[in-house]
Design an enzyme around this catalytic site. Structure first.
Site, mmCIF file in Angstrom:
data_model
loop_
_atom_site.group_PDB
_atom_site.id
_atom_site.type_symbol
_atom_site.label_atom_id
_atom_site.label_comp_id
_atom_site.label_asym_id
_atom_site.label_seq_id
_atom_site.Cartn_x
_atom_site.Cartn_y
_atom_site.Cartn_z
ATOM 1 N N ASP A 1 0.881 -1.111 -0.054
ATOM 2 C CA ASP A 1 -0.075 -0.029 0.108
ATOM 3 C C ASP A 1 0.856 1.110 -0.112
ATOM 4 O O ASP A 1 0.385 2.388 -0.501
ATOM 5 C CB ASP A 1 -0.896 -0.193 1.253
ATOM 6 C CG ASP A 1 -2.028 -1.105 1.106
ATOM 7 O OD1 ASP A 1 -3.097 -0.677 0.375
ATOM 8 O OD2 ASP A 1 -1.888 -2.108 1.560
ATOM 9 N N ASN B 1 2.075 -2.964 4.106
ATOM 10 C CA ASN B 1 1.078 -3.927 3.671
ATOM 11 C C ASN B 1 0.127 -4.358 4.488
ATOM 12 O O ASN B 1 0.279 -4.148 5.588
ATOM 13 C CB ASN B 1 1.573 -4.790 2.621
ATOM 14 C CG ASN B 1 0.597 -5.452 1.396
ATOM 15 O OD1 ASN B 1 -0.053 -4.538 1.024
ATOM 16 N ND2 ASN B 1 0.664 -6.710 1.196
ATOM 17 N N LYS B 2 -0.944 -5.037 4.053
ATOM 18 C CA LYS B 2 -1.838 -5.675 5.305
ATOM 19 C C LYS B 2 -1.062 -6.601 6.216
ATOM 20 O O LYS B 2 -0.035 -7.007 5.922
ATOM 21 C CB LYS B 2 -2.901 -6.642 4.227
ATOM 22 C CG LYS B 2 -3.548 -5.886 3.251
ATOM 23 C CD LYS B 2 -4.562 -4.575 3.474
ATOM 24 C CE LYS B 2 -5.101 -4.090 2.277
ATOM 25 N NZ LYS B 2 -4.464 -3.030 1.655
#
Length: 129
Positions: A8, A18-19
């Protein structure tokens, strides 16, 4: 074998946000000698932040991790159940940061580079002010 994830946000130094769970994948890849790459468009690179620890991370509502929902065996109705002691607090961050030391390389629309300021600057000289 190879592990490729998205991101992201990526810092100018190559840390990848990121996640939740991406950092754990990078650790597993490192431990098993599997190259770990992050694929990203250059619009994802935050040229103003070099250190991933300075990325603001969204914290979601604690109730998402404090409770589970399901159907009661007694009456078949949906119930929400607290899974922690009532006085416990909980953190629920939406993202984690994978440090550049775990990233084999960054895959961009201009090619692949190392996860470093120097390598990203060389790949995107027009983006650096």
């Amino acid at each position: 074998d190879v592990c490729i994830t998205g991101a992201d946000r990526v810092t100018s130094g190559g840390d990848a946000c990121n996640k939740i769970g991406t950092y754990l994948k990078a650790l597993a890849a490192k431990d098993n000698n599997v190259p770990f790459y992050v694929a990203l468009p250059s619009s994802t690179i935050d040229w103003k932040i070099e250190d991933g620890m300075k990325i603001p991370i969204e914290e979601r509502g604690a109730d998402e991790v404090k409770y589970v929902e399901g159907l009661s065996e007694e009456d078949g109705k949906r119930r929400k159940v607290l899974v922690l002691p009532a006085a416990s607090s909980a953190g629920n961050w939406g993202f984690d940061v994978t440090p550049r030391r775990l990233v084999t390389g960054l895959i961009t629309e201009r090619g692949t580079s190392q996860a470093s300021v120097e390598a990203l600057t060389a790949l995107f000289p027009d983006k650096v002010s």
